[in-house]
Design a protein around this motif. Structure first.
Motif, PDB file in Angstrom:
ATOM      1  N   ALA A  87       0.853  -1.187   0.000  1.00  0.00           N
ATOM      2  CA  ALA A  87       0.000   0.000   0.000  1.00  0.00           C
ATOM      3  C   ALA A  87       0.889   1.237   0.000  1.00  0.00           C
ATOM      4  CB  ALA A  87      -0.912   0.006   1.225  1.00  0.00           C
ATOM      5  N   ILE A  88       0.698   2.100  -0.988  1.00  0.00           N
ATOM      6  CA  ILE A  88       1.407   3.367  -1.053  1.00  0.00           C
ATOM      7  C   ILE A  88       0.408   4.461  -0.687  1.00  0.00           C
ATOM      8  CG2 ILE A  88       2.672   4.965  -2.530  1.00  0.00           C
ATOM      9  CD1 ILE A  88       3.361   2.554  -4.318  1.00  0.00           C
ATOM     10  N   VAL A  89       0.624   5.117   0.439  1.00  0.00           N
ATOM     11  CA  VAL A  89      -0.319   6.136   0.890  1.00  0.00           C
ATOM     12  C   VAL A  89       0.177   7.503   0.417  1.00  0.00           C
ATOM     13  CG1 VAL A  89      -1.469   7.204   2.856  1.00  0.00           C
ATOM     14  CG2 VAL A  89      -0.958   4.743   2.880  1.00  0.00           C
ATOM     15  N   ALA A  90      -0.633   8.169  -0.400  1.00  0.00           N
ATOM     16  CA  ALA A  90      -0.290   9.494  -0.922  1.00  0.00           C
ATOM     17  C   ALA A  90      -0.723  10.551   0.083  1.00  0.00           C
ATOM     18  CB  ALA A  90      -0.966   9.724  -2.268  1.00  0.00           C
ATOM     19  N   VAL A  91       0.213  11.452   0.432  1.00  0.00           N
ATOM     20  CA  VAL A  91      -0.063  12.496   1.412  1.00  0.00           C
ATOM     21  C   VAL A  91       0.393  13.842   0.868  1.00  0.00           C
ATOM     22  CG1 VAL A  91       0.153  10.884   3.338  1.00  0.00           C
ATOM     23  CG2 VAL A  91       2.163  12.163   2.581  1.00  0.00           C
ATOM     24  N   ALA A  92      -0.224  14.904   1.369  1.00  0.00           N
ATOM     25  CA  ALA A  92       0.073  16.243   0.857  1.00  0.00           C
ATOM     26  C   ALA A  92       0.531  17.205   1.939  1.00  0.00           C
ATOM     27  CB  ALA A  92      -1.157  16.814   0.148  1.00  0.00           C
ATOM     28  N   SER A  93       0.775  16.704   3.152  1.00  0.00           N
ATOM     29  CA  SER A  93       1.225  17.568   4.241  1.00  0.00           C
ATOM     30  C   SER A  93       1.918  16.721   5.300  1.00  0.00           C
ATOM     31  CB  SER A  93       0.042  18.306   4.881  1.00  0.00           C
ATOM     32  OG  SER A  93      -0.814  17.386   5.548  1.00  0.00           O
ATOM     33  N   LYS A  94       2.631  17.399   6.197  1.00  0.00           N
ATOM     34  CA  LYS A  94       3.312  16.703   7.283  1.00  0.00           C
ATOM     35  C   LYS A  94       2.297  16.015   8.200  1.00  0.00           C
ATOM     36  CE  LYS A  94       6.899  17.534  10.776  1.00  0.00           C
ATOM     37  NZ  LYS A  94       7.994  16.896  10.019  1.00  0.00           N
ATOM     38  N   GLU A  95       1.167  16.684   8.410  1.00  0.00           N
ATOM     39  CA  GLU A  95       0.125  16.094   9.270  1.00  0.00           C
ATOM     40  C   GLU A  95      -0.405  14.800   8.664  1.00  0.00           C
ATOM     41  OE1 GLU A  95       0.986  20.057  10.224  1.00  0.00           O
ATOM     42  OE2 GLU A  95       0.229  19.323   8.288  1.00  0.00           O
ATOM     43  N   ALA A  97       1.197  12.883   6.544  1.00  0.00           N
ATOM     44  CA  ALA A  97       2.278  11.898   6.571  1.00  0.00           C
ATOM     45  C   ALA A  97       2.338  11.197   7.920  1.00  0.00           C
ATOM     46  CB  ALA A  97       3.607  12.574   6.257  1.00  0.00           C
ATOM     47  N   GLN A  98       2.257  11.963   8.997  1.00  0.00           N
ATOM     48  CA  GLN A  98       2.286  11.370  10.326  1.00  0.00           C
ATOM     49  C   GLN A  98       1.061  10.506  10.569  1.00  0.00           C
ATOM     50  OE1 GLN A  98       4.948  11.731  12.754  1.00  0.00           O
ATOM     51  NE2 GLN A  98       3.786   9.894  13.286  1.00  0.00           N
ATOM     52  N   GLN A  99      -0.077  10.980  10.101  1.00  0.00           N
ATOM     53  CA  GLN A  99      -1.312  10.207  10.259  1.00  0.00           C
ATOM     54  C   GLN A  99      -1.211   8.880   9.526  1.00  0.00           C
ATOM     55  OE1 GLN A  99      -4.946  12.010   8.655  1.00  0.00           O
ATOM     56  NE2 GLN A  99      -6.009  11.450  10.529  1.00  0.00           N
ATOM     57  N   ALA A 100      -0.659   8.887   8.308  1.00  0.00           N
ATOM     58  CA  ALA A 100      -0.500   7.656   7.533  1.00  0.00           C
ATOM     59  C   ALA A 100       0.395   6.663   8.262  1.00  0.00           C
ATOM     60  CB  ALA A 100       0.073   7.975   6.157  1.00  0.00           C
ATOM     61  N   ILE A 101       1.489   7.162   8.833  1.00  0.00           N
ATOM     62  CA  ILE A 101       2.403   6.287   9.579  1.00  0.00           C
ATOM     63  C   ILE A 101       1.706   5.725  10.808  1.00  0.00           C
ATOM     64  CG2 ILE A 101       4.517   6.274  10.962  1.00  0.00           C
ATOM     65  CD1 ILE A 101       5.623   8.336   8.917  1.00  0.00           C
ATOM     66  N   ASP A 102       0.961   6.559  11.511  1.00  0.00           N
ATOM     67  CA  ASP A 102       0.243   6.101  12.705  1.00  0.00           C
ATOM     68  C   ASP A 102      -0.796   5.036  12.359  1.00  0.00           C
ATOM     69  OD1 ASP A 102       1.733   7.912  14.160  1.00  0.00           O
ATOM     70  OD2 ASP A 102       0.145   9.437  14.249  1.00  0.00           O
ATOM     71  N   LEU A 103      -1.324   5.099  11.136  1.00  0.00           N
ATOM     72  CA  LEU A 103      -2.311   4.109  10.695  1.00  0.00           C
ATOM     73  C   LEU A 103      -1.664   2.808  10.231  1.00  0.00           C
ATOM     74  CD1 LEU A 103      -4.728   6.441   8.673  1.00  0.00           C
ATOM     75  CD2 LEU A 103      -5.208   5.334  10.866  1.00  0.00           C
ATOM     76  N   GLY A 104      -0.324   2.818  10.097  1.00  0.00           N
ATOM     77  CA  GLY A 104       0.386   1.594   9.728  1.00  0.00           C
ATOM     78  C   GLY A 104       1.045   1.606   8.373  1.00  0.00           C
ATOM     79  N   ALA A 105       1.044   2.734   7.676  1.00  0.00           N
ATOM     80  CA  ALA A 105       1.639   2.794   6.343  1.00  0.00           C
ATOM     81  C   ALA A 105       3.152   2.606   6.418  1.00  0.00           C
ATOM     82  CB  ALA A 105       1.319   4.128   5.677  1.00  0.00           C
ATOM     83  N   SER A 106       3.705   1.857   5.475  1.00  0.00           N
ATOM     84  CA  SER A 106       5.151   1.684   5.397  1.00  0.00           C
ATOM     85  C   SER A 106       5.733   2.342   4.148  1.00  0.00           C
ATOM     86  CB  SER A 106       5.520   0.195   5.407  1.00  0.00           C
ATOM     87  OG  SER A 106       4.913  -0.481   4.321  1.00  0.00           O
ATOM     88  N   MET A 107       4.854   2.887   3.280  1.00  0.00           N
ATOM     89  CA  MET A 107       5.292   3.628   2.101  1.00  0.00           C
ATOM     90  C   MET A 107       4.414   4.864   1.971  1.00  0.00           C
ATOM     91  SD  MET A 107       5.884   0.555  -0.697  1.00  0.00           S
ATOM     92  CE  MET A 107       6.889   1.580  -1.764  1.00  0.00           C
ATOM     93  N   ILE A 108       5.043   6.054   1.934  1.00  0.00           N
ATOM     94  CA  ILE A 108       4.268   7.277   1.750  1.00  0.00           C
ATOM     95  C   ILE A 108       4.803   8.032   0.538  1.00  0.00           C
ATOM     96  CG2 ILE A 108       3.549   7.504   4.155  1.00  0.00           C
ATOM     97  CD1 ILE A 108       5.751   9.574   4.540  1.00  0.00           C
TER      98      ILE A 108
END
Length: 219
Positions: A87-95, A97-108
């Protein structure tokens, strides 16, 4: 990897095209170089799309946190894990990015952020679990007004610690230089050289710090 936009309205491709890419790469299993990974870059909003991605043999899927929200992203991350695709989670801000990591993402993947400094700021000083490595992907967008500025941006982001570059419309640039075609752009982005030593459009001679300079893009 090859990212296939499986939305006919936005990317001109369908899931049948995704399957075609997967099968084409499977035929290269015993070749050198071997098959490369296929990513489903559809606008994914439900688990059915994840299941279809796995059924067609793709290796990864893109989830855009800003569109589907945290709750759906968490559900889709679990769905990807269940069918053994990345799963590649696309993010547009630092917030995000941190949220994606907290949810378990290993690729941002950093999207819709301009400038090297802005992209670096998104991934800087994130809180990572001790047992997890997070791959950071920088999106490089075409700049039509200058030579191969995208290559310099990719080098700069690599020097700042990004693990991977996602390039799309930059590959369609052509005309300003004989070096501007997809193969040359990919090779130059992957090269060892750095902004400290060379320009990606150098036509002759050797750059400062010649041991690091690999020469012209086209050999």
């Amino acid at each position: 990897a090859i990212a296939v936009m499986c939305d006919e309205r936005m990317g001109g491709c369908t899931y049948d095209d995704l399957k075609t890419f997967v099968e084409d790469q499977r035929r290269n299993r015993n070749e050198v170089p071997g098959p490369i990974k296929i990513i489903n870059n559809d606008l994914i909003i439900d688990e059915l799309q994840i299941a279809r991605t796995a059924t067609y043999g793709a290796h990864a899927a893109v989830i855009t946190l800003g569109i589907v929200g945290a709750e759906v992203t968490e559900t889709l991350l679990k769905a990807c894990a269940a069918v053994n695709i990345e799963a590649i989670v696309a993010v547009a801000s630092k917030e995000e990015a941190q949220q994606a990591i907290d949810l378990g993402a290993s690729m941002i993947s950093i999207i819709n952020v301009d400038g090297v400094d802005g992209k670096v700021e998104v991934v800087q000083d994130l809180n990572l679990p001790e047992d997890r490595v997070v791959t950071t992907i920088v999106n490089i967008r075409a700049r039509m007004d200058k030579g191969l500025e995208e290559v310099e941006e990719a080098w700069a982001c690599r020097d700042k610690g990004f693990n991977c570059a996602w390039i799309s419309d930059a590959l369609y640039k052509a005309g300003n230089s004989v070096n501007e075609h997809p193969g040359a752009i990919i090779k130059s982005m992957k090269s060892k050289s750095s902004l400290r030593w060379a320009s990606p459009v150098a036509q002759s001679g050797r750059g400062e710090g010649a041991r690091e300079y690999l020469g012209d893009i086209l050999m």
